[in-house]
Design an enzyme around this catalytic site. Structure first.
Site, PDB file in Angstrom:
ATOM      1  N   CYS A  86      27.106 108.431  19.126  1.00  0.00           N
ATOM      2  CA  CYS A  86      26.733 108.652  20.365  1.00  0.00           C
ATOM      3  C   CYS A  86      26.019 109.932  20.621  1.00  0.00           C
ATOM      4  O   CYS A  86      24.775 110.025  20.059  1.00  0.00           O
ATOM      5  CB  CYS A  86      27.807 108.339  21.142  1.00  0.00           C
ATOM      6  SG  CYS A  86      27.541 107.833  23.053  1.00  0.00           S
ATOM      7  N   HIS A 196      31.131 103.421  19.055  1.00  0.00           N
ATOM      8  CA  HIS A 196      32.161 104.364  18.837  1.00  0.00           C
ATOM      9  C   HIS A 196      33.236 103.559  17.931  1.00  0.00           C
ATOM     10  O   HIS A 196      34.020 103.110  18.465  1.00  0.00           O
ATOM     11  CB  HIS A 196      32.708 104.967  20.197  1.00  0.00           C
ATOM     12  CG  HIS A 196      32.049 105.819  20.971  1.00  0.00           C
ATOM     13  ND1 HIS A 196      32.072 107.123  20.695  1.00  0.00           N
ATOM     14  CD2 HIS A 196      31.143 105.600  21.969  1.00  0.00           C
ATOM     15  CE1 HIS A 196      31.409 107.772  21.602  1.00  0.00           C
ATOM     16  NE2 HIS A 196      30.572 106.919  22.610  1.00  0.00           N
ATOM     17  N   GLU A 198      35.234 104.892  16.273  1.00  0.00           N
ATOM     18  CA  GLU A 198      36.587 105.716  16.214  1.00  0.00           C
ATOM     19  C   GLU A 198      37.305 104.977  17.104  1.00  0.00           C
ATOM     20  O   GLU A 198      38.713 105.536  17.130  1.00  0.00           O
ATOM     21  CB  GLU A 198      36.433 107.288  16.295  1.00  0.00           C
ATOM     22  CG  GLU A 198      35.933 107.614  17.926  1.00  0.00           C
ATOM     23  CD  GLU A 198      34.628 107.484  18.294  1.00  0.00           C
ATOM     24  OE1 GLU A 198      34.020 108.293  19.191  1.00  0.00           O
ATOM     25  OE2 GLU A 198      33.444 106.917  17.470  1.00  0.00           O
TER      26      GLU A 198
END
Length: 223
Positions: A86, A196, A198
């Site tokens: 990002c 994302h 994660e």
């Protein structure tokens, strides 16, 4: 394998990234502040998401000029893996470590939702845990994720296999050209993507599709 997470004013996904790396490789990454001019001996450097310096001037423009980025450039040139997610992707582009640019979303609105990604290149150090053409889920949260490159650059990255992830199944959230969601450098050790991963690595997140990226980069793919 050892990893490091870069911290800059305004980034707000560093704790998520630290948690993800810790869960996947079994030990916490070191953290590196923006003023550092030397980096520890690690195998993976991660620039997480957020709004570094409030996104003033352009997203990532100020962060890309911080002292730590010179150290990251040197590590990248030496072959160390670098991941930008990002705002981290935006910073890598502004720093010239990846080709192209990121513009305002076509809708001119902040987008926060789950999308689908196609794994276009499964032969990179970041995607070995996936299969070519595999469709995975991943959340996005950004206002400036509209990837663009001029015709010559676009032809080069498409032809060289540098497009690693593409928005799939009509879920492009930002108008990115060719549905591009993530690109890698020509040497294959610097990856940037807007989604994302994660935030989708364990059951508590509602899925584990993002886990493969970190397992690949940290060389902890299950046999």
């Amino acid at each position: 394998m050892k990893s490091a997470v870069v911290q800059l004013p305004g980034l707000n996904r560093d704790r998520d990234m630290i948690a993800a790396l810790t869960k996947i490789c079994g030990h916490a990454p070191v953290t590196v502040w923006q003023t550092e001019t030397e980096l520890p001996d690690v195998d993976l450097i991660v620039i997480p998401g957020g709004f570094s310096y409030g996104d003033y001037l352009r997203c990532g423009a100020i962060a890309a000029r911080m002292p730590v980025m010179q150290a990251i450039k040197a590590k990248a040139e030496a072959g160390v893996k670098v991941l930008g997610v990002c705002n981290g992707f935006q910073i890598l582009l502004e720093a010239g470590l990846l080709p192209g640019a990121l513009m305002r979303n076509a809708s001119l609105k902040f987008v926060c939702r789950e999308i689908r990604l196609e794994v276009v290149n499964a032969e990179t150090a970041f995607t070995r845990a996936y299969e070519k053409g595999q469709i995975i889920r991943c959340p996005v949260a950004h206002h400036d994720g509209n990837y663009f490159a001029d015709a010559e650059t676009l032809a080069a990255i498409e032809g060289n296999g540098q497009v690693v992830f593409r928005y799939a199944e009509g879920t492009n959230p930002n108008g990115s050209i060719n549905d591009i969601a993530g690109v890698i450098n020509a040497s294959g050790n610097v990856l940037g993507l807007m989604p994302h991963p994660e935030n989708l690595i364990e059951a508590a997140h509602g899925g584990t599709d993002g886990r493969g990226l970190f397992a690949s980069a940290l060389d902890v793919i299950a046999a």
